[in-house]
Motif scaffolding. Structure first.
Motif, PDB file in Angstrom:
ATOM      1  N   TYR A 112      46.228 -43.678 -51.358  1.00 33.07           N
ATOM      2  CA  TYR A 112      46.488 -45.089 -51.061  1.00 33.07           C
ATOM      3  C   TYR A 112      46.918 -45.206 -49.601  1.00 33.07           C
ATOM      4  O   TYR A 112      47.851 -44.513 -49.167  1.00 33.07           O
ATOM      5  N   VAL A 113      46.243 -46.090 -48.857  1.00 35.06           N
ATOM      6  CA  VAL A 113      46.505 -46.205 -47.428  1.00 35.06           C
ATOM      7  C   VAL A 113      46.525 -47.659 -46.987  1.00 35.06           C
ATOM      8  O   VAL A 113      46.078 -48.555 -47.708  1.00 35.06           O
ATOM      9  N   SER A 114      47.034 -47.848 -45.788  1.00 35.97           N
ATOM     10  CA  SER A 114      46.802 -49.061 -45.014  1.00 35.97           C
ATOM     11  C   SER A 114      46.109 -48.646 -43.727  1.00 35.97           C
ATOM     12  O   SER A 114      46.553 -47.707 -43.053  1.00 35.97           O
ATOM     13  N   TYR A 115      45.028 -49.341 -43.365  1.00 34.60           N
ATOM     14  CA  TYR A 115      44.376 -49.060 -42.093  1.00 34.60           C
ATOM     15  C   TYR A 115      45.262 -49.450 -40.916  1.00 34.60           C
ATOM     16  O   TYR A 115      45.067 -48.971 -39.794  1.00 34.60           O
ATOM     17  N   ALA A 116      46.233 -50.314 -41.166  1.00 34.28           N
ATOM     18  CA  ALA A 116      47.121 -50.751 -40.091  1.00 34.28           C
ATOM     19  C   ALA A 116      48.207 -49.728 -39.792  1.00 34.28           C
ATOM     20  O   ALA A 116      48.688 -49.643 -38.664  1.00 34.28           O
ATOM     21  N   CYS A 117      48.607 -48.958 -40.790  1.00 35.52           N
ATOM     22  CA  CYS A 117      49.793 -48.107 -40.706  1.00 35.52           C
ATOM     23  C   CYS A 117      49.484 -46.778 -40.008  1.00 35.52           C
ATOM     24  O   CYS A 117      48.588 -46.049 -40.437  1.00 35.52           O
ATOM     25  N   PRO A 118      50.232 -46.422 -38.964  1.00 34.85           N
ATOM     26  CA  PRO A 118      49.948 -45.151 -38.273  1.00 34.85           C
ATOM     27  C   PRO A 118      50.227 -43.929 -39.129  1.00 34.85           C
ATOM     28  O   PRO A 118      49.582 -42.893 -38.973  1.00 34.85           O
TER      29      PRO A 118
ATOM     30  N   ALA B 239      46.765 -39.452 -42.558  1.00 37.09           N
ATOM     31  CA  ALA B 239      46.145 -38.891 -43.764  1.00 37.09           C
ATOM     32  C   ALA B 239      44.652 -39.168 -43.790  1.00 37.09           C
ATOM     33  O   ALA B 239      43.853 -38.302 -44.171  1.00 37.09           O
ATOM     34  N   LEU B 240      44.243 -40.369 -43.388  1.00 35.75           N
ATOM     35  CA  LEU B 240      42.822 -40.698 -43.334  1.00 35.75           C
ATOM     36  C   LEU B 240      42.080 -39.793 -42.360  1.00 35.75           C
ATOM     37  O   LEU B 240      40.958 -39.348 -42.632  1.00 35.75           O
ATOM     38  N   ILE B 241      42.696 -39.524 -41.221  1.00 39.17           N
ATOM     39  CA  ILE B 241      42.061 -38.657 -40.227  1.00 39.17           C
ATOM     40  C   ILE B 241      41.871 -37.249 -40.792  1.00 39.17           C
ATOM     41  O   ILE B 241      40.787 -36.651 -40.672  1.00 39.17           O
ATOM     42  N   PHE B 242      42.889 -36.703 -41.428  1.00 38.28           N
ATOM     43  CA  PHE B 242      42.765 -35.349 -41.969  1.00 38.28           C
ATOM     44  C   PHE B 242      41.766 -35.294 -43.125  1.00 38.28           C
ATOM     45  O   PHE B 242      41.065 -34.301 -43.297  1.00 38.28           O
TER      46      PHE B 242
ATOM     47  N   TRP C 233      46.866 -35.254 -33.425  1.00 40.60           N
ATOM     48  CA  TRP C 233      46.535 -36.347 -34.344  1.00 40.60           C
ATOM     49  C   TRP C 233      47.761 -37.182 -34.684  1.00 40.60           C
ATOM     50  O   TRP C 233      47.658 -38.398 -34.858  1.00 40.60           O
ATOM     51  N   ARG C 234      48.923 -36.562 -34.741  1.00 45.01           N
ATOM     52  CA  ARG C 234      50.149 -37.331 -34.964  1.00 45.01           C
ATOM     53  C   ARG C 234      50.428 -38.262 -33.781  1.00 45.01           C
ATOM     54  O   ARG C 234      50.923 -39.379 -33.968  1.00 45.01           O
ATOM     55  N   LEU C 235      50.128 -37.812 -32.582  1.00 43.75           N
ATOM     56  CA  LEU C 235      50.300 -38.662 -31.404  1.00 43.75           C
ATOM     57  C   LEU C 235      49.236 -39.749 -31.338  1.00 43.75           C
ATOM     58  O   LEU C 235      49.521 -40.909 -31.004  1.00 43.75           O
ATOM     59  N   PHE C 236      48.004 -39.393 -31.666  1.00 44.83           N
ATOM     60  CA  PHE C 236      46.880 -40.321 -31.522  1.00 44.83           C
ATOM     61  C   PHE C 236      47.103 -41.638 -32.257  1.00 44.83           C
ATOM     62  O   PHE C 236      46.791 -42.712 -31.743  1.00 44.83           O
TER      63      PHE C 236
ATOM     64  N   HIS D  14      42.580 -54.700 -38.799  1.00 41.03           N
ATOM     65  CA  HIS D  14      43.737 -54.496 -39.675  1.00 41.03           C
ATOM     66  C   HIS D  14      45.005 -54.273 -38.857  1.00 41.03           C
ATOM     67  O   HIS D  14      46.072 -54.812 -39.187  1.00 41.03           O
ATOM     68  N   ILE D  15      44.894 -53.482 -37.799  1.00 36.34           N
ATOM     69  CA  ILE D  15      46.053 -53.157 -36.973  1.00 36.34           C
ATOM     70  C   ILE D  15      46.644 -54.409 -36.336  1.00 36.34           C
ATOM     71  O   ILE D  15      47.841 -54.693 -36.458  1.00 36.34           O
ATOM     72  N   VAL D  16      45.817 -55.185 -35.670  1.00 40.39           N
ATOM     73  CA  VAL D  16      46.313 -56.360 -34.954  1.00 40.39           C
ATOM     74  C   VAL D  16      46.837 -57.414 -35.922  1.00 40.39           C
ATOM     75  O   VAL D  16      47.909 -57.999 -35.725  1.00 40.39           O
ATOM     76  N   ARG D  17      46.114 -57.635 -36.990  1.00 39.22           N
ATOM     77  CA  ARG D  17      46.535 -58.636 -37.966  1.00 39.22           C
ATOM     78  C   ARG D  17      47.861 -58.239 -38.624  1.00 39.22           C
ATOM     79  O   ARG D  17      48.782 -59.062 -38.743  1.00 39.22           O
ATOM     80  N   HIS D  18      47.962 -57.001 -39.056  1.00 39.54           N
ATOM     81  CA  HIS D  18      49.157 -56.579 -39.796  1.00 39.54           C
ATOM     82  C   HIS D  18      50.442 -56.800 -39.006  1.00 39.54           C
ATOM     83  O   HIS D  18      51.378 -57.450 -39.483  1.00 39.54           O
ATOM     84  N   TYR D  19      50.505 -56.236 -37.829  1.00 37.42           N
ATOM     85  CA  TYR D  19      51.770 -56.273 -37.098  1.00 37.42           C
ATOM     86  C   TYR D  19      52.179 -57.705 -36.759  1.00 37.42           C
ATOM     87  O   TYR D  19      53.340 -58.085 -36.969  1.00 37.42           O
ATOM     88  N   HIS D  20      51.261 -58.479 -36.249  1.00 38.40           N
ATOM     89  CA  HIS D  20      51.635 -59.820 -35.783  1.00 38.40           C
ATOM     90  C   HIS D  20      51.845 -60.802 -36.925  1.00 38.40           C
ATOM     91  O   HIS D  20      52.649 -61.726 -36.800  1.00 38.40           O
TER      92      HIS D  20
END
Length: 326
Positions: free
Chosen positions: A58-64, A69-72, A240-243, A291-297
């Motif tokens: 279970y993920v959010s595309y917005a959440c770093p 986890a998605l990247i790995f 990847w943690r930094l990215f 997802h990123i821009v919408r979520h935070y703002h």
């Protein structure tokens, strides 16, 4: 974002009054490990053997944190072994929602739940704590394996190697001390530092977070002027943690979290490095900027009470980067 207290939802934002205005992140509650043979990992209990189709992410595309986890999952060739549900980018009074009226929001593909908190309650009817992502679910036992992203990526790094034949190692034994040292600084001052800056409720707490944040960006810029990746010439977990913070920085953290002394595009090495990682095979498909821009703002009413979503710059992450490849 609310909190679960003995299995009941309570709409409570982070209480910074108790900490002098400073944001403090909760610790993860579920800390089991998937291993190749099902033996216990460094924490938690055993019984979580690496098997195709057994686990759900279970993920959010917005959440770093979920993005790690998605990247790995992509890097290690696990797309066909671990299926995914993605929440809606709006995290409002009821927390992460499985509403599907936003592109890429899948709903809960396992149980048809309405919110991520339902997954936590399903695992433990008396659970207490924040209902965060990522969540790695075991279909066989009906349990949460883990909701700690730093440990999920280490499971995915090795546990399924015998099933996939993918032996790429992003936490090699000879670099672990250096990776852990770099991770510690980046987590405290940058990965979490953007949140400590953005969620601060006093000037002092904000400045205590934002100045170390930019000291770390300056340190990273210099480090990447003399080597390809954070641990030298090999791509590792630390990168990847930094990215996942860097790719969000100019679009979200710079303005929304008041981390505005400089942008990533103002750092020649960091900006080229960010583009190189974005262009690594399989990674761009894990990045959902809408997802990123919408979520935070839209989600953080305490910071942006009118929920105005900015138009933002349009940095070209696909532009040539001129750096080495893994």
């Amino acid at each position: 974002m609310g909190v679960l207290i003995d299995g009941k939802w309570s709409d409570q934002w982070y209480d910074t009054k108790k900490t002098g205005g400073a944001f403090q992140r909760d610790t993860s509650r579920f800390r089991n490990w998937i291993t190749a043979d099902g033996s216990a990992g460094p924490t938690g209990e055993g019984g979580f053997k690496a098997e195709a189709g057994r686990y759900h992410l279970y993920v959010s595309y917005a959440c770093p944190w979920a993005h790690r986890a998605l990247i790995f999952r992509a890097l290690k060739g696990l797309d066909d072994l671990i299926d995914v549900s993605a929440v809606h980018p709006d995290m409002l009074d009821d927390g992460w929602s499985f509403a599907t009226d936003f592109p890429g929001a899948t709903g809960d593909r396992l149980f048809g739940s309405s919110h991520i908190r339902d997954i936590y309650i399903r695992a433990d009817p008396k659970v207490s704590g924040r209902a965060t992502v990522p969540v790695l679910w075991d279909k066989a036992q009906g349990k949460i394996v883990s909701n700690e992203s730093s440990e999920i990526i280490r499971m995915l790094n090795t546990a399924f190697n015998d099933l996939t034949g993918n032996t790429d190692d992003y936490y090699p034994a000879d670099l672990r001390l250096e990776i852990d040292t770099v991770n510690a600084r980046i987590y405290d001052t940058l990965n979490n530092g953007v949140y400590k800056s953005g969620f601060a409720s006093t000037q002092a707490a904000y400045e205590d977070a934002v100045y170390p944040l930019f000291d770390t960006l300056d340190w990273l810029e210099e480090r990447l002027s003399r080597q390809t990746y954070l641990a030298g010439d090999r791509l590792t977990e630390a990168d990847w943690r930094l990215f996942t913070t860097l790719v969000r920085f100019d679009l979200v953290y710079h303005t929304h979290f008041k981390c505005n002394r400089a942008r990533i595009v103002d750092y020649p090495n960091l900006w080229a490095y960010t583009r190189a990682l974005y262009q690594h095979p399989g990674v761009a498909q894990t990045v959902q900027f809408d997802h990123i821009v919408r979520h935070y703002h839209y989600s953080h009413e305490t910071i942006n009470p009118h929920r105005i979503v900015p138009i933002n710059p349009n940095p070209d992450f696909s532009a040539p980067h001129g750096r080495g490849t893994a």
